[in-house]
Design a protein around this motif. Structure first.
Motif, mmCIF file in Angstrom:
data_model
loop_
_atom_site.group_PDB
_atom_site.id
_atom_site.type_symbol
_atom_site.label_atom_id
_atom_site.label_comp_id
_atom_site.label_asym_id
_atom_site.label_seq_id
_atom_site.Cartn_x
_atom_site.Cartn_y
_atom_site.Cartn_z
ATOM 1 N N ASP A 35 41.578 60.130 34.070
ATOM 2 C CA ASP A 35 41.665 59.698 32.679
ATOM 3 C C ASP A 35 42.985 60.101 32.033
ATOM 4 O OD1 ASP A 35 39.996 60.290 29.565
ATOM 5 O OD2 ASP A 35 40.461 58.355 30.481
ATOM 6 N N ASP A 36 43.722 61.012 32.645
ATOM 7 C CA ASP A 36 45.014 61.435 32.100
ATOM 8 C C ASP A 36 46.163 60.539 32.556
ATOM 9 O OD1 ASP A 36 44.278 65.006 32.463
ATOM 10 O OD2 ASP A 36 43.798 63.578 30.854
ATOM 11 N N TYR A 37 45.860 59.566 33.395
ATOM 12 C CA TYR A 37 46.882 58.722 33.992
ATOM 13 C C TYR A 37 46.634 57.249 33.656
ATOM 14 C CZ TYR A 37 48.792 62.406 36.993
ATOM 15 O OH TYR A 37 49.414 63.538 37.475
ATOM 16 N N ALA A 38 47.709 56.507 33.561
ATOM 17 C CA ALA A 38 47.604 55.054 33.549
ATOM 18 C C ALA A 38 47.305 54.591 34.969
ATOM 19 C CB ALA A 38 48.902 54.424 33.062
ATOM 20 N N ILE A 39 46.421 53.629 35.081
ATOM 21 C CA ILE A 39 46.015 53.101 36.382
ATOM 22 C C ILE A 39 46.328 51.610 36.443
ATOM 23 C CG2 ILE A 39 44.095 52.743 37.964
ATOM 24 C CD1 ILE A 39 44.787 55.674 37.548
ATOM 25 N N GLY A 40 46.865 51.210 37.553
ATOM 26 C CA GLY A 40 47.147 49.801 37.748
ATOM 27 C C GLY A 40 46.579 49.294 39.055
ATOM 28 N N TRP A 41 46.160 48.067 39.038
ATOM 29 C CA TRP A 41 45.793 47.359 40.274
ATOM 30 C C TRP A 41 46.876 46.304 40.526
ATOM 31 C CZ3 TRP A 41 42.168 48.489 43.803
ATOM 32 C CH2 TRP A 41 41.100 49.309 43.432
ATOM 33 N N PHE A 42 47.355 46.276 41.748
ATOM 34 C CA PHE A 42 48.377 45.328 42.155
ATOM 35 C C PHE A 42 47.903 44.642 43.429
ATOM 36 C CE2 PHE A 42 51.777 46.640 39.306
ATOM 37 C CZ PHE A 42 51.336 47.889 38.913
ATOM 38 N N ARG A 43 48.505 43.533 43.743
ATOM 39 C CA ARG A 43 48.180 42.862 44.994
ATOM 40 C C ARG A 43 49.439 42.281 45.614
ATOM 41 N NH1 ARG A 43 44.664 37.647 42.789
ATOM 42 N NH2 ARG A 43 46.400 36.521 41.795
ATOM 43 N N GLN A 44 49.383 42.149 46.916
ATOM 44 C CA GLN A 44 50.508 41.580 47.640
ATOM 45 C C GLN A 44 49.992 40.697 48.751
ATOM 46 O OE1 GLN A 44 53.386 44.462 49.046
ATOM 47 N NE2 GLN A 44 54.974 42.905 49.139
ATOM 48 N N ALA A 45 50.345 39.430 48.650
ATOM 49 C CA ALA A 45 49.995 38.459 49.682
ATOM 50 C C ALA A 45 51.150 38.375 50.678
ATOM 51 C CB ALA A 45 49.729 37.107 49.043
ATOM 52 N N PRO A 46 50.880 37.922 51.899
ATOM 53 C CA PRO A 46 51.949 37.821 52.902
ATOM 54 C C PRO A 46 53.108 36.973 52.400
ATOM 55 C CG PRO A 46 49.810 37.531 53.928
ATOM 56 C CD PRO A 46 49.566 37.556 52.453
#
Length: 124
Positions: free
Chosen positions: A30-41
């Motif tokens: 909770d003390d951090y910013a969280i990100g979800w990322f994705r990478q396609a080939p």
């Protein structure tokens, strides 16, 4: 030692759903910013969704995921989630969660900590 471990990926048919988890250890999520990322080939890593520390404001990438994906976090479990509904073949990618003590928005280069990634494949 800061560690992020993603899980929940797999093979799903178009229109199906998956929930990705990002278990954090070595720090209070909770003390951090969280990100979800994705990478396609063959493509660059792109932002899927981010959530701020504390108040948990959420942001989403382009219009292709808005309304289908939902980011959340459970502070009691020190875990972030990405609920993905109505999945499409173009959602196929390796999905990563990332954390940073400062809000850095959509720029993946701003995140200091990364998980190993989990493969999501949408195919019939």
């Amino acid at each position: 030692q800061v560690q992020l471990v993603e899980s929940g990926g797999g093979l799903v048919q178009p229109g199906g759903s998956l929930r990705l988890s990002c278990a954090a250890s070595g720090f209070t999520l909770d003390d951090y910013a969280i990100g979800w990322f994705r990478q396609a080939p063959g493509k660059e890593r792109e932002k899927v969704s981010c959530i701020t520390s504390g108040d948990g404001l959420t942001y989403y990438g382009d219009s292709s995921v808005k309304g289908r994906f939902t980011i959340s976090k459970d502070n009691t479990k020190n875990t972030a989630y990405l609920q993905m509904n109505s999945l499409k073949p173009e959602d196929t990618a390796v999905y990563y969660c990332a954390a940073n003590p400062r809000w850095v928005g959509a720029d993946p280069s701003g995140y200091g900590y990364w998980g190993q990634g989990t493969q999501v494949t949408v195919s019939s």
